[in-house]
Design a protein around this motif. Structure first.
Motif, PDB file in Angstrom:
ATOM      1  N   PHE A 155      -6.533  39.857  23.918  1.00  0.00           N
ATOM      2  CA  PHE A 155      -7.834  39.986  23.256  1.00  0.00           C
ATOM      3  C   PHE A 155      -8.750  38.880  23.791  1.00  0.00           C
ATOM      4  O   PHE A 155      -8.370  37.705  23.785  1.00  0.00           O
ATOM      5  CB  PHE A 155      -7.710  39.780  21.749  1.00  0.00           C
ATOM      6  N   THR A 156      -9.936  39.241  24.248  1.00  0.00           N
ATOM      7  CA  THR A 156     -10.940  38.248  24.625  1.00  0.00           C
ATOM      8  C   THR A 156     -12.174  38.456  23.755  1.00  0.00           C
ATOM      9  O   THR A 156     -12.863  39.469  23.884  1.00  0.00           O
ATOM     10  CB  THR A 156     -11.312  38.371  26.112  1.00  0.00           C
ATOM     11  N   PHE A 157     -12.404  37.537  22.857  1.00  0.00           N
ATOM     12  CA  PHE A 157     -13.574  37.616  21.978  1.00  0.00           C
ATOM     13  C   PHE A 157     -14.681  36.735  22.542  1.00  0.00           C
ATOM     14  O   PHE A 157     -14.431  35.578  22.911  1.00  0.00           O
ATOM     15  CB  PHE A 157     -13.222  37.131  20.569  1.00  0.00           C
ATOM     16  N   PHE A 175     -10.127  31.064  13.644  1.00  0.00           N
ATOM     17  CA  PHE A 175      -9.883  30.884  15.093  1.00  0.00           C
ATOM     18  C   PHE A 175     -10.022  29.432  15.526  1.00  0.00           C
ATOM     19  O   PHE A 175      -9.490  29.035  16.566  1.00  0.00           O
ATOM     20  CB  PHE A 175     -10.741  31.835  15.941  1.00  0.00           C
ATOM     21  N   ASP A 197     -15.004  44.112  12.811  1.00  0.00           N
ATOM     22  CA  ASP A 197     -13.549  44.099  12.567  1.00  0.00           C
ATOM     23  C   ASP A 197     -12.988  45.517  12.447  1.00  0.00           C
ATOM     24  O   ASP A 197     -11.855  45.774  12.868  1.00  0.00           O
ATOM     25  CB  ASP A 197     -13.184  43.240  11.349  1.00  0.00           C
ATOM     26  N   SER A 211     -15.514  36.126  13.467  1.00  0.00           N
ATOM     27  CA  SER A 211     -14.300  35.541  12.917  1.00  0.00           C
ATOM     28  C   SER A 211     -13.459  36.606  12.199  1.00  0.00           C
ATOM     29  O   SER A 211     -12.232  36.647  12.350  1.00  0.00           O
ATOM     30  CB  SER A 211     -14.675  34.403  11.963  1.00  0.00           C
ATOM     31  N   VAL A 226     -11.710  38.551  14.803  1.00  0.00           N
ATOM     32  CA  VAL A 226     -10.590  37.809  15.379  1.00  0.00           C
ATOM     33  C   VAL A 226      -9.387  37.863  14.423  1.00  0.00           C
ATOM     34  O   VAL A 226      -8.244  37.988  14.861  1.00  0.00           O
ATOM     35  CB  VAL A 226     -10.973  36.332  15.663  1.00  0.00           C
ATOM     36  N   ASN A 227      -9.670  37.808  13.122  1.00  0.00           N
ATOM     37  CA  ASN A 227      -8.568  37.839  12.146  1.00  0.00           C
ATOM     38  C   ASN A 227      -7.732  39.113  12.264  1.00  0.00           C
ATOM     39  O   ASN A 227      -6.523  39.090  12.032  1.00  0.00           O
ATOM     40  CB  ASN A 227      -9.109  37.677  10.722  1.00  0.00           C
ATOM     41  N   ALA A 262      -7.126  40.628  15.068  1.00  0.00           N
ATOM     42  CA  ALA A 262      -6.258  40.375  16.228  1.00  0.00           C
ATOM     43  C   ALA A 262      -5.130  39.412  15.866  1.00  0.00           C
ATOM     44  O   ALA A 262      -4.002  39.549  16.346  1.00  0.00           O
ATOM     45  CB  ALA A 262      -7.086  39.815  17.388  1.00  0.00           C
ATOM     46  N   ILE A 307      -4.689  35.654  22.453  1.00  0.00           N
ATOM     47  CA  ILE A 307      -6.049  35.799  21.911  1.00  0.00           C
ATOM     48  C   ILE A 307      -6.902  34.644  22.424  1.00  0.00           C
ATOM     49  O   ILE A 307      -6.534  33.476  22.280  1.00  0.00           O
ATOM     50  CB  ILE A 307      -6.078  35.781  20.368  1.00  0.00           C
ATOM     51  N   VAL A 347     -10.930  33.136  22.230  1.00  0.00           N
ATOM     52  CA  VAL A 347     -12.241  33.239  21.580  1.00  0.00           C
ATOM     53  C   VAL A 347     -13.154  32.236  22.278  1.00  0.00           C
ATOM     54  O   VAL A 347     -12.835  31.039  22.339  1.00  0.00           O
ATOM     55  CB  VAL A 347     -12.182  32.908  20.073  1.00  0.00           C
TER      56      VAL A 347
END
Ligand SMILES: [Zn+2]
Length: 511
Positions: A53-55, A88, A265, A310, A313-314, A316, A329, A331
């Motif tokens: 995952f790339t946020f 994150f 999300d 955020s 990301v949670n 992920a 992951i 971020v």
């Protein structure tokens, strides 16, 4: 609500040093002990990641992340000086990346996203091409697709916008929206979601509809909430568009979104449902309007869109906790926008972020209200007093003559003489309309090309909170890189944004 007590200069310096350390490649051990808040952060391993995952928070650097933490900390404990950590920021590895491109230390999203996706420096405005504007580097997504990974691209702004585009397209100009969207339709990538497209039929609206090309190429295209919620691993290739869109084919600001709207999300959750498979996947997720709110100097909208990142990301993190040995992951941000600061000239060592909760709508919605007033009011009859109820309702501001001004808890909301004069001048400029407005440098500094009244209101509430802005554009501040999971160790230290690509290539064993 009272302002928190003034901090001593020494106390503040210690706080600043401590908060900057967490973002400078120092391993963050807190994650190992902090079990109180879910989702739980897992340890790092050096295994090749099967799920990546790339946020990317567009326009998000340290200040934007910490502004969200300061806001939530202040709301939670008005009498303490404590940040409320975003999950994150508890990742076990943190690095910093420089962001300059081939032509600028204040780069744009096209070149910076290209640096992250393809490991090269190029001109601002160029997507997925080297500085000669012709040679095509192979992006991380193209490499992983060849290895059998499924690819997901999610953004809260339109999918032909610079950041998502750099992960599937090659174009000399980020504004070639039709060409970029056509490349998206021909990418054979597996999951696109979030915003819509800016120019699906080309500039003259006569070219072949990209939505048709997508369907011909086997994509299920839907903007129906129920259909989106029922997507799964049998859905095949998908383009899921949020039914609720706001400006420029983008999703709504989180601050404006309806309670039951699909959020970033939700699109990450659905993305996992669609592309989770035995051969792994790569998902790029962008919260794109952090940048737009930064350009407009609207801190509350900025903070709320960091929060939505955020939340995404949670999702992920929850996935990673089920596949701890195989998930990476990241971020990060692509560049900073707005030259945002915590602390500014008129508040000195004070902040009062709790005042921001009085802002109920983004500058975009505020512009709509101002425009409605302009439409129904002849210029010669327009007066600031007419707008004060709108200002009170959406920003909480009151004037000394307002009966609520006498209540002690409202003292911070009373507009000072200085602020009222600024508003009156901005109102006058706003009513003039775009063509007859003052074009002086001073006007450019005050309003940055935004609606003068709207941007003055966000400036006033930001300044009362203790937030400053130095630009309506991007800046050269480095960005944080938070990492957890398989291969995360590689991301500590201070490096260049092109190294994010280089490190991914290395840990995924790619050429
Ligand atoms: Zn950007």
């Amino acid at each position: 609500m009272k302002r928190p007590k003034k901090l001593s200069i020494l106390g503040l310096s210690i706080l600043l040093i401590a908060s900057s350390l967490t973002g400078c490649g120092v391993k963050n051990n807190e994650s190992k002990t902090d079990q109180n808040s879910s989702p739980q952060i897992t340890q790092t391993t050096s295994k090749k990641p099967k799920y990546v995952f790339t946020f990317i928070g567009d326009g998000m650097s340290y200040t934007q992340v910490n502004a969200a933490q300061v806001y939530n900390g202040t709301i939670k404990n008005s009498d303490k000086v404590e940040v409320e950590r975003l999950e994150f920021t508890k990742f076990p590895v943190v690095g910093s990346a420089t962001t300059q491109d081939a032509t600028s230390f204040a780069p744009d999203s096209a070149s910076t996203a290209t640096a992250i996706s393809s490991g090269i420096k190029t001109h601002s405005g160029v997507i997925g091409l080297k500085a000669d504007k012709q040679s095509k580097p192979e992006s991380i997504t193209e490499k992983l697709k060849k290895e059998g990974y499924k690819i997901g691209i999610v953004s809260s702004v339109s999918l032909d916008h610079a950041t998502p585009a750099a992960f599937y397209a090659h174009a000399a100009s980020r504004s070639d929206y039709y060409d970029i969207a056509t490349q998206m339709a021909n990418s054979n990538f597996d999951y696109f979601a979030g915003g819509s497209l800016l120019s699906p039929k080309g500039e003259d609206e006569k070219q072949k509809d990209v939505f048709e090309t997508l369907k011909e190429n086997g994509y299920k295209v839907t903007n129906d909430k129920n259909e989106i919620m029922s997507l799964n691993s049998d859905s095949g290739k998908v383009y899921a568009i949020n039914p609720e869109l706001q400006d420029s084919s983008a999703m709504s600001y989180n601050l404006d979104a309806k309670e039951d709207s699909l959020k970033l999300d939700d699109f990450v959750k659905k993305g996992i449902d669609v592309i989770d498979n035995e051969d792994g996947f790569f998902m790029m997720v962008e919260s794109g309007k952090i940048d737009w709110a930064g350009h407009a100097n609207d801190a509350m909208s900025n903070i709320k869109d960091v929060e939505v990142l955020s939340d995404a990301v949670n999702v992920a993190i929850e996935f990673a906790n089920k596949h701890p040995q195989e998930t990476l992951i990241l971020v990060t941000g692509d560049h900073e926008t707005g030259g945002m600061s915590i602390g500014q000239a008129t508040t000195g060592y004070d902040t009062a972020f709790d005042i921001l909760k009085n802002q109920k709508i983004s500058y975009v919605k505020l512009d709509e209200l101002i425009n409605k007033y302009k439409e129904k009011t002849p210029k010669e009859k327009a007066k600031l007093e007419d707008i004060l109820p709108i200002i009170k309702e959406n920003f909480g501001f009151i004037t000394l003559s307002d009966k609520d001004a006498k209540k002690e808890e409202n003292s911070n909301l009373v507009l000072s003489d200085y602020e009222y004069k600024k508003l009156a001048k901005a109102f006058e400029e706003s009513m003039k309309g775009d063509d007859s407005r003052d074009k002086s440098t001073e006007s450019e500094i005050l309003y940055g090309g935004y609606d003068p009244l709207s941007v003055t209101l966000t400036h006033i509430i930001n300044n009362k909170a203790g937030i400053g802005w130095t630009s309506y554009s991007h800046t050269g501040v480095p960005v944080p890189v938070y990492a957890m999971g398989a291969g995360a160790d590689k991301f500590s230290g201070f490096y260049d944004n092109t190294d994010i690509f280089n490190k991914l290539v290395e840990i995924c064993g790619l050429k």
